[in-house]
Design a protein around this motif. Structure first.
Motif, PDB file in Angstrom:
ATOM      1  N   THR A 261       0.844  -1.192   0.000  1.00 16.10           N
ATOM      2  CA  THR A 261       0.000   0.000   0.000  1.00 16.10           C
ATOM      3  C   THR A 261       0.882   1.245   0.000  1.00 16.10           C
ATOM      4  OG1 THR A 261      -0.059   0.276   2.412  1.00 16.10           O
ATOM      5  CG2 THR A 261      -1.661  -1.262   1.423  1.00 16.10           C
ATOM      6  N   LEU A 264       0.770   4.627   5.214  1.00 20.96           N
ATOM      7  CA  LEU A 264      -0.484   4.909   5.908  1.00 20.96           C
ATOM      8  C   LEU A 264      -0.217   5.764   7.138  1.00 20.96           C
ATOM      9  CD1 LEU A 264      -2.178   1.376   5.772  1.00 20.96           C
ATOM     10  CD2 LEU A 264      -2.199   3.205   4.066  1.00 20.96           C
ATOM     11  N   GLN A 268      -5.054   5.513  10.003  1.00 18.98           N
ATOM     12  CA  GLN A 268      -5.335   4.372   9.120  1.00 18.98           C
ATOM     13  C   GLN A 268      -4.792   3.073   9.711  1.00 18.98           C
ATOM     14  OE1 GLN A 268      -3.439   6.293   5.656  1.00 18.98           O
ATOM     15  NE2 GLN A 268      -5.343   5.919   4.526  1.00 18.98           N
ATOM     16  N   ARG A 296       4.117   1.281   5.141  1.00 22.76           N
ATOM     17  CA  ARG A 296       3.324   0.614   4.116  1.00 22.76           C
ATOM     18  C   ARG A 296       2.932  -0.774   4.637  1.00 22.76           C
ATOM     19  NH1 ARG A 296       4.274   2.906  -1.063  1.00 22.76           N
ATOM     20  NH2 ARG A 296       6.014   4.371  -1.087  1.00 22.76           N
ATOM     21  N   THR A 323      -5.351  -8.449  -3.329  1.00 20.13           N
ATOM     22  CA  THR A 323      -6.098  -7.320  -2.769  1.00 20.13           C
ATOM     23  C   THR A 323      -7.410  -7.803  -2.153  1.00 20.13           C
ATOM     24  OG1 THR A 323      -5.129  -5.827  -4.426  1.00 20.13           O
ATOM     25  CG2 THR A 323      -7.105  -5.077  -3.275  1.00 20.13           C
ATOM     26  N   ALA A 333      -9.563  -2.411   5.037  1.00 19.88           N
ATOM     27  CA  ALA A 333      -8.577  -2.151   3.978  1.00 19.88           C
ATOM     28  C   ALA A 333      -9.242  -1.938   2.627  1.00 19.88           C
ATOM     29  CB  ALA A 333      -7.585  -3.311   3.898  1.00 19.88           C
ATOM     30  N   LEU A 336      -7.908   0.807   0.588  1.00 21.91           N
ATOM     31  CA  LEU A 336      -6.449   0.881   0.455  1.00 21.91           C
ATOM     32  C   LEU A 336      -5.999   0.211  -0.848  1.00 21.91           C
ATOM     33  CD1 LEU A 336      -5.320  -0.023   4.085  1.00 21.91           C
ATOM     34  CD2 LEU A 336      -5.682   2.243   3.081  1.00 21.91           C
ATOM     35  N   PRO A 338      -3.462  -0.869  -3.596  1.00 21.21           N
ATOM     36  CA  PRO A 338      -2.011  -1.053  -3.559  1.00 21.21           C
ATOM     37  C   PRO A 338      -1.296  -0.066  -4.465  1.00 21.21           C
ATOM     38  CG  PRO A 338      -3.052  -2.809  -4.823  1.00 21.21           C
ATOM     39  CD  PRO A 338      -4.156  -2.035  -4.163  1.00 21.21           C
ATOM     40  N   GLU A 339      -0.095   0.305  -4.067  1.00 22.24           N
ATOM     41  CA  GLU A 339       0.734   1.190  -4.884  1.00 22.24           C
ATOM     42  C   GLU A 339       1.806   0.406  -5.650  1.00 22.24           C
ATOM     43  OE1 GLU A 339       3.430   5.268  -4.488  1.00 22.24           O
ATOM     44  OE2 GLU A 339       2.349   4.497  -2.744  1.00 22.24           O
TER      45      GLU A 339
END
Length: 408
Positions: A261, A264, A268, A296, A323, A333, A336, A338-339
């Motif tokens: 992620t 945060l 969070q 993260r 995810t 989540a 949230l 993902p990055e």
């Protein structure tokens, strides 16, 4: 919202420290030991041997630390992939306890080495939580906890309320084990590579090995532009490469997948409920999760047998599945995205333990292969163990990691 960096390792993308650069191998060289592969294992073995005065040459096909090491989630866990009870059935309780003790010592040794070399790898000591959401599986997991305690392994059982308080997960129970840690794997590998070079090891990148052959008291290793003659070759590739195809049948190759992620904020993280622990579950294939140093949430798993080809579509599908798994575990989540998402390739063995040492088919070779999901711990252990073997100071517990280890 940040764009998803699919196929990009968080560790490589975020790295902004000094670049490690090493020349291609050119010309003919003599050495005591030639190390093939410059991940954690190769760099640790090279440092240990060079520090004791041996002439060491390290050959890396690409860039140091950018193979399986850079794809790792970097859990420094003393627990092998196979439960203590399963190892006891296979090898006996005494042998299983020896394996666990050896693995625990490797974690502590790696922690000390990172601190001693002042490697800025975001080292953080953290306990692990091995949990199940299956009521039937919880009884078996509780038996596993009791077996570990009887063998002198320090752990304790968490009931559902304790587990929820610590992790935010509603599940049937878990084993809490202290003494584990986590690191940035790429920075750790670069640090050990730099330490190897400082102690005299000659490092070479973009030097893929084309041929390896043993003859009498030496081994010859050839690359496109150079060659090394040495007394020993250490094959620290993690799995059997094409040069050693006859060994491939001992391993099962798998892809593992990881998402991360964005960082945060404290609110969070509190809503999520995950404390300062590393998670893994009893599912097969299992999931694992932890916080990174910059907050993260790292979550991985969904291991699948290796295919001849992987595709962007496969990674997209596994990213979506992971995810969904994360949201199933942590409903909060849901927002949230993902990055980062990436995959890694690793090898497993039938008993969950790596093969470290010699093989009768390949004289003057020492191997470090088949780490499973515990690559950082077993990679460091292999580096230390192979250095001992070459120096002639192997320990009795090394026997349980050899190719010819005996089933009870």
């Amino acid at each position: 919202m940040a764009r998803l960096r699919r196929g990009t390792s968080l560790w490589l993308d975020e790295y902004s420290g000094p670049r490690f650069s090493a020349p291609k191998l050119a010309g003919r060289h003599d050495a005591d030991v030639v190390v093939i592969g410059a991940g954690i294992t190769g760099c640790v073995a090279a440092q240990q041997l060079a520090a004791r005065g041996l002439r060491v040459v390290v050959l890396e096909a690409e860039k140091i630390g950018r193979g399986s090491t850079a794809a790792s989630t970097a859990l420094l866990m003393q627990e092998p992939d196979v439960d203590f009870g399963d190892l006891s059935e296979r090898y006996g309780r005494k042998a299983a306890a020896s394996v666990w003790t050896t693995s625990r010592r490797a974690v502590q040794s790696m922690i000390r080495a990172i601190a001693g070399f002042r490697i800025p790898a975001a080292l953080h000591r953290v306990p692990s939580v091995y949990f199940t959401r299956d009521e039937n599986e919880a009884r078996a997991l509780a038996r596993e906890a009791r077996a570990r305690v009887r063998a002198g392994i320090h752990c304790r059982w968490l009931d559902p309320d304790e587990l929820s308080d610590l992790t935010g997960i509603r599940a049937a129970g878990a084993i809490l084990t202290r003494g584990d840690a986590q690191v940035n794997p790429y920075v750790a590998c670069l640090g050990f590579g730099a330490a190897a070079r400082r102690t005299g090891a000659r490092m070479h990148e973009h030097s893929a090995v084309r041929r390896v052959g043993a003859r009498g008291s030496h081994v010859d290793v050839e690359t496109e532009h150079g060659a090394v003659r040495a007394r020993w070759a250490i094959v620290a590739t993690g799995y059997a490469t094409p040069e050693f195809k006859p060994l491939a049948g001992r391993f099962r190759m798998s892809h593992t997948y990881v998402i991360a992620t964005p960082p945060l904020h404290a609110g969070q993280r509190r809503r999520l409920g995950l404390g300062d622990v590393m998670l893994w579950d009893t599912e097969r294939p299992y999931h694992y999760g932890r916080w990174t140093a910059d907050h993260r949430l790292l979550f991985g798993g969904r291991d699948h047998p290796r295919k001849r080809r992987t595709s962007p579509a496969t990674l997209r599908r596994r990213t979506a599945e992971l995810t969904a798994d994360l949201i199933d575990l942590y409903p909060t989540a849901r927002d949230l995205a993902p990055e980062y998402a990436w995959e890694g390739l690793f090898a497993t063995t039938p008993d969950g333990l790596p093969y470290i040492g010699s093989h009768g088919r390949y004289p003057r070779h020492l191997f470090a292969l088949g780490y499973g999901g515990n690559g950082m711990t077993f990679g460091f252990l292999a580096g230390e163990m192979l250095a001992r073997m070459i120096r002639g100071v192997a320990k009795p517990e090394d026997e349980w990691f050899r190719f010819n280890r005996r089933v009870r």
